[in-house]
Design a protein around this motif. Sequence first.
Motif, short mmCIF file in Angstrom:
data_model
loop_
_atom_site.label_atom_id
_atom_site.label_comp_id
_atom_site.label_asym_id
_atom_site.label_seq_id
_atom_site.Cartn_x
_atom_site.Cartn_y
_atom_site.Cartn_z
N PRO A 43 0.48 -1.37 -0.23
CA PRO A 43 0.47 0.23 -0.36
C PRO A 43 0.85 1.22 -0.08
O PRO A 43 1.74 1.21 0.39
CB PRO A 43 -0.98 0.02 1.43
N SER A 44 0.38 2.27 -0.65
CA SER A 44 0.76 4.10 -0.81
C SER A 44 0.56 4.78 -0.83
O SER A 44 0.71 5.69 -0.32
CB SER A 44 1.69 3.74 -2.28
N PHE A 45 -1.18 4.54 -0.89
CA PHE A 45 -2.25 5.83 -0.69
C PHE A 45 -2.04 6.53 -2.05
O PHE A 45 -2.21 7.36 -2.05
CB PHE A 45 -2.16 6.36 0.36
N GLN A 46 -1.35 6.33 -3.15
CA GLN A 46 -1.71 7.02 -4.53
C GLN A 46 -2.04 6.02 -5.13
O GLN A 46 -2.27 5.04 -5.43
CB GLN A 46 0.01 6.84 -4.37
N THR A 47 -2.79 6.59 -6.07
CA THR A 47 -3.60 6.64 -7.22
C THR A 47 -1.99 6.54 -8.19
O THR A 47 -1.67 7.02 -8.58
CB THR A 47 -4.27 7.57 -7.74
N ILE A 78 -4.21 3.05 -3.45
CA ILE A 78 -3.64 2.28 -2.97
C ILE A 78 -3.90 1.92 -1.52
O ILE A 78 -3.15 2.19 -0.95
CB ILE A 78 -2.45 1.44 -3.76
N LYS A 79 -4.34 1.16 -1.14
CA LYS A 79 -4.68 1.23 0.89
C LYS A 79 -4.19 0.13 1.26
O LYS A 79 -4.16 -0.25 2.32
CB LYS A 79 -5.95 1.63 1.22
N TYR A 114 -10.05 -1.04 -5.22
CA TYR A 114 -9.24 -2.33 -5.95
C TYR A 114 -9.46 -3.13 -7.03
O TYR A 114 -9.37 -3.73 -7.10
CB TYR A 114 -9.79 -3.09 -4.21
N LEU A 115 -10.16 -1.75 -7.53
CA LEU A 115 -10.61 -3.16 -8.99
C LEU A 115 -10.08 -1.47 -10.20
O LEU A 115 -10.10 -0.21 -10.25
CB LEU A 115 -12.01 -2.56 -9.16
N PRO A 116 -9.42 -2.08 -11.35
CA PRO A 116 -8.51 -1.46 -11.96
C PRO A 116 -10.18 -0.18 -12.71
O PRO A 116 -11.30 -1.26 -13.44
CB PRO A 116 -7.50 -1.89 -13.11
#
Length: 275
Positions: A43-47, A78-79, A114-116
Amino acid sequence: MSENKEKYSSFRIPVPAAYEAIFSHFYVAENRSSASITKTLLPSFQTILIFNFGVHAELCSQQNLKIKMEKCIVLGPIKRAFDYTLPPESEIFVANFKDDAFYRFFGHVSLTQYLPQSPDALLNANCFNMLWTELKKIGDPDLKVAYILEFCKKYLRQQNTITEHLINFGDTGISSIKSVAEMYNQSERNIQLNHKKSLGYSSKEVNRFRRFLKAVSYIQKGAVTTFPLKIDWFEIIEECGYYDQSQLINDFKHYIHLTPTKYLKFQQEICHAGA
Protein backbone atom coordinates in the motif's frame (compact mmCIF):
# COMPACT_ATOMS: atom_id res chain seq x y z
CA MET A 1 20.71 -16.35 -9.73
CA SER A 2 18.38 -18.43 -11.87
CA GLU A 3 17.94 -17.99 -15.61
CA ASN A 4 14.36 -16.81 -15.08
CA LYS A 5 15.42 -14.08 -12.69
CA GLU A 6 18.17 -12.96 -15.05
CA LYS A 7 15.53 -12.33 -17.69
CA TYR A 8 13.27 -10.36 -15.36
CA SER A 9 14.05 -6.70 -14.80
CA SER A 10 12.41 -3.89 -12.87
CA PHE A 11 13.54 -0.39 -12.01
CA ARG A 12 12.37 3.06 -10.99
CA ILE A 13 12.79 6.24 -13.01
CA PRO A 14 13.06 9.46 -10.98
CA VAL A 15 10.91 12.48 -11.77
CA PRO A 16 12.37 15.80 -12.98
CA ALA A 17 12.30 18.50 -10.29
CA ALA A 18 9.59 20.47 -12.11
CA TYR A 19 7.18 17.52 -11.78
CA GLU A 20 8.00 16.28 -8.25
CA ALA A 21 4.65 17.55 -6.95
CA ILE A 22 2.82 15.52 -9.63
CA PHE A 23 4.55 12.11 -9.72
CA SER A 24 6.61 10.35 -7.06
CA HIS A 25 8.31 8.11 -9.65
CA PHE A 26 7.82 5.92 -12.69
CA TYR A 27 8.25 2.15 -12.58
CA VAL A 28 9.13 -0.33 -15.33
CA ALA A 29 8.97 -4.14 -15.16
CA GLU A 30 9.64 -6.61 -17.96
CA ASN A 31 9.46 -10.40 -17.90
CA ARG A 32 11.50 -12.02 -20.68
CA SER A 33 11.75 -15.35 -18.86
CA SER A 34 9.85 -18.55 -19.61
CA ALA A 35 7.82 -18.49 -16.36
CA SER A 36 5.22 -16.17 -14.85
CA ILE A 37 6.46 -13.99 -11.99
CA THR A 38 4.19 -12.83 -9.16
CA LYS A 39 4.93 -9.73 -7.11
CA THR A 40 3.21 -7.97 -4.23
CA LEU A 41 2.40 -4.28 -4.44
CA LEU A 42 2.47 -2.74 -0.97
CA PRO A 43 0.00 0.00 0.00
CA SER A 44 1.10 3.56 -0.76
CA PHE A 45 -2.14 5.57 -0.73
CA GLN A 46 -1.18 6.68 -4.23
CA THR A 47 -3.24 6.32 -7.40
CA ILE A 48 -1.35 4.67 -10.25
CA LEU A 49 -1.69 4.66 -14.02
CA ILE A 50 -0.48 1.40 -15.61
CA PHE A 51 0.39 0.99 -19.27
CA ASN A 52 0.47 -2.69 -20.27
CA PHE A 53 2.66 -3.60 -23.25
CA GLY A 54 3.03 -7.12 -24.58
CA VAL A 55 1.18 -10.03 -22.96
CA HIS A 56 -1.49 -8.95 -20.48
CA ALA A 57 -0.35 -8.82 -16.87
CA GLU A 58 -2.86 -9.88 -14.20
CA LEU A 59 -4.07 -8.41 -10.93
CA CYS A 60 -5.33 -10.55 -8.06
CA SER A 61 -8.36 -8.95 -6.40
CA GLN A 62 -9.27 -9.10 -2.70
CA GLN A 63 -11.59 -12.00 -3.61
CA ASN A 64 -8.68 -13.85 -5.33
CA LEU A 65 -10.12 -13.16 -8.77
CA LYS A 66 -7.63 -12.81 -11.64
CA ILE A 67 -8.17 -9.59 -13.57
CA LYS A 68 -6.32 -9.01 -16.83
CA MET A 69 -4.80 -5.57 -17.28
CA GLU A 70 -5.93 -3.80 -20.42
CA LYS A 71 -3.71 -1.47 -22.43
CA CYS A 72 -4.07 1.27 -19.84
CA ILE A 73 -5.73 1.19 -16.41
CA VAL A 74 -6.10 3.37 -13.33
CA LEU A 75 -5.95 1.84 -9.86
CA GLY A 76 -6.12 3.39 -6.42
CA PRO A 77 -5.59 4.96 -4.09
CA ILE A 78 -3.66 1.81 -3.11
CA LYS A 79 -4.74 1.24 0.50
CA ARG A 80 -3.93 -2.47 0.87
CA ALA A 81 -1.34 -4.86 -0.52
CA PHE A 82 -2.29 -7.02 -3.50
CA ASP A 83 -0.53 -9.41 -5.87
CA TYR A 84 0.04 -9.02 -9.58
CA THR A 85 1.47 -11.49 -12.09
CA LEU A 86 3.71 -10.80 -15.07
CA PRO A 87 3.53 -13.68 -17.58
CA PRO A 88 6.34 -14.29 -20.10
CA GLU A 89 6.74 -11.47 -22.66
CA SER A 90 4.87 -8.95 -20.53
CA GLU A 91 5.90 -5.38 -19.80
CA ILE A 92 4.30 -2.71 -17.61
CA PHE A 93 5.06 0.98 -17.30
CA VAL A 94 3.61 2.66 -14.20
CA ALA A 95 3.09 6.34 -13.38
CA ASN A 96 2.65 6.97 -9.64
CA PHE A 97 0.57 10.07 -8.93
CA LYS A 98 1.46 12.08 -5.85
CA ASP A 99 -1.02 13.57 -3.34
CA ASP A 100 -3.87 15.28 -5.24
CA ALA A 101 -2.22 15.14 -8.69
CA PHE A 102 -4.52 12.41 -10.05
CA TYR A 103 -7.62 14.53 -9.41
CA ARG A 104 -5.90 17.65 -10.73
CA PHE A 105 -5.42 15.74 -13.95
CA PHE A 106 -8.67 13.74 -14.19
CA GLY A 107 -11.05 15.97 -12.23
CA HIS A 108 -13.29 14.59 -9.50
CA VAL A 109 -14.05 11.26 -11.15
CA SER A 110 -15.35 8.29 -9.19
CA LEU A 111 -12.83 5.49 -8.64
CA THR A 112 -13.73 1.94 -7.65
CA GLN A 113 -11.28 0.87 -4.97
CA TYR A 114 -9.29 -2.33 -5.62
CA LEU A 115 -10.67 -2.66 -9.16
CA PRO A 116 -8.89 -1.33 -12.26
CA GLN A 117 -10.67 1.17 -14.46
CA SER A 118 -10.04 2.47 -17.94
CA PRO A 119 -8.92 6.12 -17.88
CA ASP A 120 -10.74 6.70 -21.17
CA ALA A 121 -13.96 5.39 -19.60
CA LEU A 122 -13.49 7.81 -16.68
CA LEU A 123 -13.09 10.72 -19.08
CA ASN A 124 -15.49 9.47 -21.76
CA ALA A 125 -12.73 10.01 -24.31
CA ASN A 126 -10.17 8.08 -26.36
CA CYS A 127 -7.02 10.03 -25.50
CA PHE A 128 -5.32 7.37 -23.39
CA ASN A 129 -5.75 4.70 -26.04
CA MET A 130 -3.96 7.06 -28.42
CA LEU A 131 -1.32 7.81 -25.76
CA TRP A 132 -0.72 4.06 -25.33
CA THR A 133 -0.24 3.74 -29.10
CA GLU A 134 2.40 6.48 -29.11
CA LEU A 135 4.21 5.10 -26.05
CA LYS A 136 4.28 1.63 -27.62
CA LYS A 137 6.46 3.07 -30.40
CA ILE A 138 9.01 4.44 -27.93
CA GLY A 139 11.62 1.96 -26.75
CA ASP A 140 13.59 4.10 -24.29
CA PRO A 141 11.79 4.31 -20.88
CA ASP A 142 13.25 7.77 -20.23
CA LEU A 143 11.73 9.01 -23.47
CA LYS A 144 8.41 7.45 -22.44
CA VAL A 145 8.55 9.51 -19.24
CA ALA A 146 9.33 12.69 -21.20
CA TYR A 147 6.38 12.02 -23.53
CA ILE A 148 3.97 11.49 -20.61
CA LEU A 149 5.14 14.66 -18.84
CA GLU A 150 4.62 16.69 -21.99
CA PHE A 151 1.21 15.07 -22.52
CA CYS A 152 -0.06 15.84 -19.01
CA LYS A 153 1.21 19.44 -18.94
CA LYS A 154 -1.75 20.94 -20.81
CA TYR A 155 -4.41 19.06 -18.79
CA LEU A 156 -3.14 19.66 -15.25
CA ARG A 157 -5.37 21.94 -13.15
CA GLN A 158 -4.16 24.47 -10.59
CA GLN A 159 -3.87 23.07 -7.08
CA ASN A 160 -6.62 24.09 -4.66
CA THR A 161 -5.17 26.30 -1.89
CA ILE A 162 -7.00 24.43 0.89
CA THR A 163 -5.71 21.10 -0.42
CA GLU A 164 -2.22 22.56 -0.66
CA HIS A 165 -2.33 23.47 3.04
CA LEU A 166 -3.65 20.01 3.96
CA ILE A 167 -0.78 18.35 2.06
CA ASN A 168 1.85 20.65 3.55
CA PHE A 169 0.88 19.68 7.10
CA GLY A 170 1.97 16.15 6.22
CA ASP A 171 3.07 13.93 9.08
CA THR A 172 3.58 16.69 11.63
CA GLY A 173 1.38 15.29 14.37
CA ILE A 174 -0.76 18.44 14.14
CA SER A 175 -4.45 18.15 13.35
CA SER A 176 -4.45 19.40 9.76
CA ILE A 177 -8.27 19.37 9.60
CA LYS A 178 -8.73 21.58 12.65
CA SER A 179 -5.89 23.94 11.72
CA VAL A 180 -6.99 24.43 8.11
CA ALA A 181 -10.62 24.85 9.20
CA GLU A 182 -9.57 27.70 11.51
CA MET A 183 -7.34 29.18 8.80
CA TYR A 184 -10.22 29.40 6.30
CA ASN A 185 -13.00 29.98 8.83
CA GLN A 186 -14.82 26.83 7.73
CA SER A 187 -16.27 23.90 9.62
CA GLU A 188 -14.09 20.86 10.19
CA ARG A 189 -16.70 18.84 8.34
CA ASN A 190 -16.22 20.93 5.17
CA ILE A 191 -12.45 20.51 5.35
CA GLN A 192 -12.82 16.76 5.88
CA LEU A 193 -14.99 16.54 2.75
CA ASN A 194 -12.43 18.61 0.82
CA HIS A 195 -9.67 16.25 1.96
CA LYS A 196 -11.57 13.16 0.80
CA LYS A 197 -12.61 14.74 -2.50
CA SER A 198 -9.17 16.09 -3.41
CA LEU A 199 -6.96 13.24 -2.19
CA GLY A 200 -9.19 10.18 -2.42
CA TYR A 201 -8.95 9.29 1.28
CA SER A 202 -9.77 10.84 4.65
CA SER A 203 -7.29 12.32 7.10
CA LYS A 204 -8.19 9.54 9.54
CA GLU A 205 -7.29 6.88 6.96
CA VAL A 206 -3.92 8.40 6.06
CA ASN A 207 -2.98 9.05 9.70
CA ARG A 208 -3.56 5.37 10.46
CA PHE A 209 -1.41 4.44 7.47
CA ARG A 210 1.41 6.76 8.59
CA ARG A 211 1.34 5.12 12.01
CA PHE A 212 1.69 1.73 10.31
CA LEU A 213 4.63 2.98 8.19
CA LYS A 214 6.32 4.23 11.35
CA ALA A 215 5.97 0.78 12.90
CA VAL A 216 7.42 -0.84 9.75
CA SER A 217 10.37 1.55 9.93
CA TYR A 218 11.05 0.58 13.56
CA ILE A 219 10.89 -3.12 12.71
CA GLN A 220 13.23 -2.78 9.74
CA LYS A 221 15.69 -0.74 11.79
CA GLY A 222 15.65 -3.36 14.55
CA ALA A 223 16.14 -6.18 12.03
CA VAL A 224 19.25 -4.48 10.65
CA THR A 225 20.91 -3.19 13.84
CA THR A 226 20.31 -5.95 16.42
CA PHE A 227 22.07 -9.32 16.44
CA PRO A 228 20.92 -11.75 17.51
CA LEU A 229 17.60 -10.39 16.33
CA LYS A 230 15.48 -8.91 19.11
CA ILE A 231 12.47 -6.67 18.55
CA ASP A 232 10.95 -4.80 21.48
CA TRP A 233 7.30 -4.89 20.43
CA PHE A 234 6.15 -2.84 23.41
CA GLU A 235 8.59 -0.07 22.49
CA ILE A 236 7.13 -0.01 18.98
CA ILE A 237 3.60 0.10 20.39
CA GLU A 238 4.50 3.07 22.59
CA GLU A 239 6.59 4.99 20.04
CA CYS A 240 4.08 4.58 17.21
CA GLY A 241 0.97 5.45 19.20
CA TYR A 242 -0.76 2.07 19.37
CA TYR A 243 -3.08 1.24 22.25
CA ASP A 244 -1.87 -2.35 22.55
CA GLN A 245 -0.35 -5.27 20.67
CA SER A 246 -3.72 -6.29 19.25
CA GLN A 247 -4.11 -2.94 17.46
CA LEU A 248 -0.60 -3.26 16.00
CA ILE A 249 -1.37 -6.75 14.69
CA ASN A 250 -4.69 -5.58 13.21
CA ASP A 251 -2.96 -2.83 11.24
CA PHE A 252 -0.44 -5.26 9.73
CA LYS A 253 -3.19 -7.69 8.77
CA HIS A 254 -5.25 -4.83 7.34
CA TYR A 255 -2.53 -3.42 5.10
CA ILE A 256 -0.33 -6.37 4.11
CA HIS A 257 -2.25 -9.50 5.25
CA LEU A 258 0.60 -10.51 7.60
CA THR A 259 1.20 -10.34 11.34
CA PRO A 260 4.21 -8.26 12.46
CA THR A 261 6.21 -11.39 13.27
CA LYS A 262 5.46 -12.95 9.87
CA TYR A 263 6.39 -9.67 8.19
CA LEU A 264 9.66 -9.68 10.14
CA LYS A 265 10.37 -13.25 9.02
CA PHE A 266 9.67 -12.25 5.43
CA GLN A 267 12.10 -9.34 5.75
CA GLN A 268 14.78 -11.60 7.21
CA GLU A 269 14.45 -14.02 4.32
CA ILE A 270 14.77 -11.24 1.77
CA CYS A 271 17.84 -9.77 3.48
CA HIS A 272 19.43 -13.21 3.83
CA ALA A 273 18.90 -13.96 0.15
CA GLY A 274 20.39 -10.63 -0.86
CA ALA A 275 23.43 -11.20 1.36
